[in-house]
Structure formats: structure tokens, C-alpha cells
Scaffold this motif. Structure first.
Motif, PDB file in Angstrom:
ATOM      1  N   GLN A   6      44.539  33.404  51.950  1.00 62.68           N
ATOM      2  CA  GLN A   6      44.195  34.813  51.816  1.00 62.68           C
ATOM      3  C   GLN A   6      42.689  34.969  51.596  1.00 62.68           C
ATOM      4  OE1 GLN A   6      46.370  36.888  48.778  1.00 62.68           O
ATOM      5  NE2 GLN A   6      45.520  38.858  49.336  1.00 62.68           N
ATOM      6  N   TYR A   7      42.099  34.078  50.798  1.00 59.44           N
ATOM      7  CA  TYR A   7      40.655  34.105  50.531  1.00 59.44           C
ATOM      8  C   TYR A   7      39.885  33.920  51.844  1.00 59.44           C
ATOM      9  CZ  TYR A   7      36.209  32.915  48.246  1.00 59.44           C
ATOM     10  OH  TYR A   7      34.892  32.874  47.832  1.00 59.44           O
ATOM     11  N   ASN A   8      40.261  32.922  52.636  1.00 54.57           N
ATOM     12  CA  ASN A   8      39.582  32.668  53.913  1.00 54.57           C
ATOM     13  C   ASN A   8      39.734  33.845  54.868  1.00 54.57           C
ATOM     14  OD1 ASN A   8      38.959  30.170  52.895  1.00 54.57           O
ATOM     15  ND2 ASN A   8      40.257  29.026  54.287  1.00 54.57           N
ATOM     16  N   ASP A   9      40.930  34.415  54.921  1.00 50.46           N
ATOM     17  CA  ASP A   9      41.212  35.501  55.863  1.00 50.46           C
ATOM     18  C   ASP A   9      40.471  36.796  55.544  1.00 50.46           C
ATOM     19  OD1 ASP A   9      42.846  33.844  57.322  1.00 50.46           O
ATOM     20  OD2 ASP A   9      44.733  34.756  56.666  1.00 50.46           O
ATOM     21  N   THR A  10      39.925  36.910  54.328  1.00 50.96           N
ATOM     22  CA  THR A  10      39.206  38.131  53.966  1.00 50.96           C
ATOM     23  C   THR A  10      37.689  37.954  54.012  1.00 50.96           C
ATOM     24  OG1 THR A  10      39.392  37.603  51.607  1.00 50.96           O
ATOM     25  CG2 THR A  10      41.101  39.042  52.558  1.00 50.96           C
ATOM     26  N   ALA A  11      37.204  36.880  54.626  1.00 52.94           N
ATOM     27  CA  ALA A  11      35.767  36.677  54.801  1.00 52.94           C
ATOM     28  C   ALA A  11      35.206  37.777  55.702  1.00 52.94           C
ATOM     29  CB  ALA A  11      35.504  35.311  55.421  1.00 52.94           C
ATOM     30  N   PRO A  12      33.932  38.149  55.515  1.00 51.31           N
ATOM     31  CA  PRO A  12      33.340  39.162  56.388  1.00 51.31           C
ATOM     32  C   PRO A  12      33.470  38.774  57.865  1.00 51.31           C
ATOM     33  CG  PRO A  12      31.870  38.679  54.574  1.00 51.31           C
ATOM     34  CD  PRO A  12      32.983  37.671  54.518  1.00 51.31           C
ATOM     35  N   ASP A  37      34.908  30.764  59.193  1.00 59.65           N
ATOM     36  CA  ASP A  37      35.868  31.821  58.869  1.00 59.65           C
ATOM     37  C   ASP A  37      35.441  33.210  59.328  1.00 59.65           C
ATOM     38  OD1 ASP A  37      37.794  30.154  57.596  1.00 59.65           O
ATOM     39  OD2 ASP A  37      36.462  30.025  55.870  1.00 59.65           O
ATOM     40  N   GLY A  38      34.153  33.460  59.469  1.00 61.20           N
ATOM     41  CA  GLY A  38      33.709  34.796  59.855  1.00 61.20           C
ATOM     42  C   GLY A  38      32.230  34.835  60.132  1.00 61.20           C
ATOM     43  N   ILE A  39      31.712  36.044  60.235  1.00 65.82           N
ATOM     44  CA  ILE A  39      30.284  36.237  60.498  1.00 65.82           C
ATOM     45  C   ILE A  39      29.846  37.521  59.822  1.00 65.82           C
ATOM     46  CG2 ILE A  39      30.673  37.434  62.684  1.00 65.82           C
ATOM     47  CD1 ILE A  39      28.131  35.827  63.678  1.00 65.82           C
ATOM     48  N   GLU A  40      28.632  37.506  59.294  1.00 63.34           N
ATOM     49  CA  GLU A  40      28.065  38.683  58.646  1.00 63.34           C
ATOM     50  C   GLU A  40      26.587  38.734  58.999  1.00 63.34           C
ATOM     51  OE1 GLU A  40      28.562  40.724  54.389  1.00 63.34           O
ATOM     52  OE2 GLU A  40      27.652  38.743  54.288  1.00 63.34           O
ATOM     53  N   GLY A  41      26.212  39.720  59.807  1.00 60.56           N
ATOM     54  CA  GLY A  41      24.818  39.821  60.238  1.00 60.56           C
ATOM     55  C   GLY A  41      24.426  38.587  61.028  1.00 60.56           C
ATOM     56  N   ASP A  42      23.370  37.914  60.579  1.00 64.09           N
ATOM     57  CA  ASP A  42      22.873  36.721  61.257  1.00 64.09           C
ATOM     58  C   ASP A  42      23.472  35.429  60.707  1.00 64.09           C
ATOM     59  OD1 ASP A  42      21.242  38.321  62.818  1.00 64.09           O
ATOM     60  OD2 ASP A  42      19.523  38.140  61.467  1.00 64.09           O
ATOM     61  N   TYR A  43      24.400  35.529  59.760  1.00 64.29           N
ATOM     62  CA  TYR A  43      24.956  34.337  59.117  1.00 64.29           C
ATOM     63  C   TYR A  43      26.418  34.122  59.481  1.00 64.29           C
ATOM     64  CZ  TYR A  43      20.899  33.536  56.167  1.00 64.29           C
ATOM     65  OH  TYR A  43      19.635  33.246  55.719  1.00 64.29           O
ATOM     66  N   VAL A  44      26.742  32.888  59.801  1.00 59.30           N
ATOM     67  CA  VAL A  44      28.127  32.484  59.985  1.00 59.30           C
ATOM     68  C   VAL A  44      28.679  32.232  58.578  1.00 59.30           C
ATOM     69  CG1 VAL A  44      29.610  30.745  61.035  1.00 59.30           C
ATOM     70  CG2 VAL A  44      27.521  31.423  62.188  1.00 59.30           C
ATOM     71  N   ILE A  45      29.909  32.626  58.328  1.00 53.94           N
ATOM     72  CA  ILE A  45      30.515  32.513  56.996  1.00 53.94           C
ATOM     73  C   ILE A  45      31.630  31.469  57.018  1.00 53.94           C
ATOM     74  CG2 ILE A  45      31.785  33.739  55.178  1.00 53.94           C
ATOM     75  CD1 ILE A  45      28.967  34.854  55.609  1.00 53.94           C
ATOM     76  N   LYS A  48      35.105  28.410  51.117  1.00 55.56           N
ATOM     77  CA  LYS A  48      35.583  27.152  50.544  1.00 55.56           C
ATOM     78  C   LYS A  48      36.286  27.467  49.228  1.00 55.56           C
ATOM     79  CE  LYS A  48      33.283  24.494  53.466  1.00 55.56           C
ATOM     80  NZ  LYS A  48      34.030  23.867  54.533  1.00 55.56           N
ATOM     81  N   TRP A  49      37.549  27.112  49.129  1.00 60.52           N
ATOM     82  CA  TRP A  49      38.299  27.320  47.887  1.00 60.52           C
ATOM     83  C   TRP A  49      37.821  26.352  46.821  1.00 60.52           C
ATOM     84  CZ3 TRP A  49      40.849  31.269  46.202  1.00 60.52           C
ATOM     85  CH2 TRP A  49      41.739  31.143  45.140  1.00 60.52           C
ATOM     86  N   SER A  50      37.535  25.104  47.244  1.00 66.57           N
ATOM     87  CA  SER A  50      36.989  24.116  46.314  1.00 66.57           C
ATOM     88  C   SER A  50      36.145  23.122  47.095  1.00 66.57           C
ATOM     89  CB  SER A  50      38.096  23.387  45.550  1.00 66.57           C
ATOM     90  OG  SER A  50      38.881  22.627  46.441  1.00 66.57           O
TER      91      SER A  50
END
Length: 107
Positions: A6-12, A37-45, A48-50
């Protein structure tokens, strides 16, 4: 659903069931997909849970960093706690990886 999923799936910019992938060209000319997991602006996201300093964890970090370098991009690892953020910063520093930043994002 497990909390880490769920944490990974809610990344930007995340699309559950779909992983953003960059192409990494290996020294022998073959190509490999490196997932985030995602992308936000110019950064790939990548969330990591741990952080685990293992052979698999180091290989993933090196693959991500190499793919980012080849694509001239940067990434942010999003970590759920201050303790894990500190571990991630130390881990990336130990590996000499400078194109991945770390920030805490609570689940």
C-alpha cells in the motif's frame, strides 16, 4: 494488502499494478529494465519500507543509480521513518551513490 505494498502504491505518480521502468544498458550491450514506484516532477520515486544492507539491496541500488546516470535523471527514495531514513542515507553514502536522495514520507 500488505502495508509495504500500500505504501509503494501511493507514491507520487504511481499507478498500482504498473511500475515505472528505466532502461539500463549493460557493458555487454544487453538491456535491463530497472523499476521504480512513481515520478514527481524531475525525480523518479522509489519507496522503501526498510533498508537492508544485503547483496540484493546493494545490487538494486547500483542498478538504479546506473540507470539514472545513463538517463541523466535523479531519484528520491521515500522512507517511512526517521530511523530508516538515517539507514538509507548511510547506505547510499557507503556505496558512493550520489544521484539518489532520501526523504521521509510517513505511511
Amino acid at each position: 494488502m500488505p502495508p509495504w505494498k500500500q505504501y509503494n502504491d501511493t507514491a507520487p505518480g504511481a499507478q498500482p499494478g504498473y511500475a515505472l521502468a528505466l532502461t539500463l544498458t549493460l557493458p555487454d550491450g544487453s538491456q535491463q529494465e530497472v523499476r521504480f514506484d512513481g515520478i514527481e516532477g524531475d525525480y523518479v520515486i522509489d519507496r522503501k519500507w526498510s533498508i537492508v544492507d544485503s547483496a540484493r539491496g546493494r545490487e538494486q541500488a547500483f542498478r538504479q543509480s546506473a540507470a539514472l546516470e545513463q538517463q541523466r535523471l535523479f531519484a528520491t527514495w521515500e522512507i517511512p521513518s526517521q530511523q530508516q531514513k538515517t539507514r538509507a542515507i548511510q547506505f547510499l553514502k557507503k556505496l558512493g551513490i550520489r544521484n539518489i536522495k532520501v526523504r521521509m514520507v510517513a505511511p
